[in-house]
Scaffold this active site. Sequence first.
Site, PDB file in Angstrom:
ATOM      1  N   GLY A 105       0.698  -1.464  -0.174  1.00 44.97           N
ATOM      2  CA  GLY A 105      -0.180  -0.051  -0.080  1.00 44.97           C
ATOM      3  C   GLY A 105       0.984   1.386  -0.430  1.00 44.97           C
ATOM      4  O   GLY A 105       0.428   2.215  -0.675  1.00 44.97           O
ATOM      5  N   GLN A 180       0.802   8.549   4.772  1.00 45.84           N
ATOM      6  CA  GLN A 180       1.041   8.092   2.856  1.00 45.84           C
ATOM      7  C   GLN A 180       0.336   8.754   1.936  1.00 45.84           C
ATOM      8  O   GLN A 180       0.970   9.365   1.537  1.00 45.84           O
ATOM      9  CB  GLN A 180       0.081   6.276   3.181  1.00 45.84           C
ATOM     10  CG  GLN A 180       1.053   5.232   3.683  1.00 45.84           C
ATOM     11  CD  GLN A 180       0.158   3.706   2.864  1.00 45.84           C
ATOM     12  OE1 GLN A 180      -0.316   3.819   2.451  1.00 45.84           O
ATOM     13  NE2 GLN A 180       0.635   2.971   3.703  1.00 45.84           N
ATOM     14  N   ASP A 325       0.446   1.309  13.250  1.00 42.42           N
ATOM     15  CA  ASP A 325       1.101   0.528  12.804  1.00 42.42           C
ATOM     16  C   ASP A 325       1.013  -0.696  14.442  1.00 42.42           C
ATOM     17  O   ASP A 325       1.377  -2.074  13.746  1.00 42.42           O
ATOM     18  CB  ASP A 325       2.120   0.444  12.249  1.00 42.42           C
ATOM     19  CG  ASP A 325       2.046   0.907  10.319  1.00 42.42           C
ATOM     20  OD1 ASP A 325       0.435   0.076   9.939  1.00 42.42           O
ATOM     21  OD2 ASP A 325       2.525   1.411   9.993  1.00 42.42           O
TER      22      ASP A 325
END
Length: 448
Positions: A105, A180, A325
């Site tokens: 991703g 991101q 994460d």
Amino acid sequence: MTGIDKEVQPRIDYIVEPASGALQGRIRVPGDKSISHRAVILASLAGGTSVCDGFLDSADTRATVAAFQQMGVDMTLEGECLSVKGVGLNGLDAPSGILDLGNSGTSARLLLGVLAGQKFSSTISGDESLARRPMRRVADPLNAMHADVQTTSEGTLPAHITGNRRLRGINYELPVASAQLKSALLLAGLYAQGKTVITEPAPTRDHTERLLAHFGCPVTRSGRRITLESNTLRAGRLRIPGDISSAAFFLAAGSIVPGSDLVIEGVGINPTRHAVIEILNRMGADISVSNLDEGSAEPVADLRVKYRPLHGIPIPGDLVPVAIDEFPAIMAAACHARGETVLEGAAELRVKESDRIRALAEGLENMGVTVDVRPDGMRVTGGRPTSGVVQSHGDHRIAMAFSVAGLAAAGPVTVRDCKNVDTSFPGFIDYARQLGWEIREKSGIPDS
């Protein structure tokens, strides 16, 4: 690629035995995956040869490397040292075919930002898991910068990026805390006229900002606002620290196995990444930091964890975005803690490699743990989990998390479908065994 059709590849399961003794020893985990991705990208776009020490050679980072090689960038990897002959911001070649980013991703979202500013058109795709992950959140603001990025009607891959667009800077407030998304817009900003200004709802990992500065393109920050108004990149040498997301599994393991005493050397402790240490220590863990070195782009230190009984806590909301994460590892520890651990504000876990809230809840319940699932989190009542069989759903962090949970369970735990652990932590089992972790692989027939 092996030439074997994915549907007939054997499934890899982990069999985890309850620890027969303390975990002991010193290890150095592989390089940080987030930084390795960004190092490839910025070194490719800089002029001259860059050398990146400590590079993570994993399935995900190889996807980023392969994409830039398809666009004419020459790279050489020797051990953990990656040498990149950068072509400059406008030196990429049009790829001869679709850029297949596998399961990554990070590769997909960051490449959207880079490709939006190229003179050529391109298409990116990924595997079945990546093709389910949301990309419209990146495509929409890129299009507001006058890019032309088209996803599927569901807002997923494949995505087609039309080249030769004149991008303009954007003043954009992120709707979600996403490093991101922020990074994709900053990378597109390298090709845009005018300033690119990004406002975060909460702090997220700042590796892109740090590496932009390291490669000669400083950004400024004022509170939650980040501004890019330069497009100069120059080659350099970079040391990539050990990945704290990988270290998190050993921090959790050392915290739940009586008598354990572990040292993880050379770990990146970026202030926007080390919340896992604070969360586990608030739960009663004994994690200390030593040998701090702030001489490179990222601060690095040794982490020592010694066993101490844990207790549940409400996880502070301000730590959630910067530990996103690491929550699989944290919740693996929480199922062994006394009392309740409550996680809220973590809806982003729903759109990772798997729906991590659902995957964690299902697996914990299969091990006899009481879990109250919420749309944006969960409440876990700790105790002593039982033996059981759990599904990783092909998610590397879920697989490693249940490998941790099984260490202090009442009996063996089988974790199904663990092949994707190599996307972030190649050699995980070997590292674990060095410390006395009783874990082995078993090949099986894929579930139909």
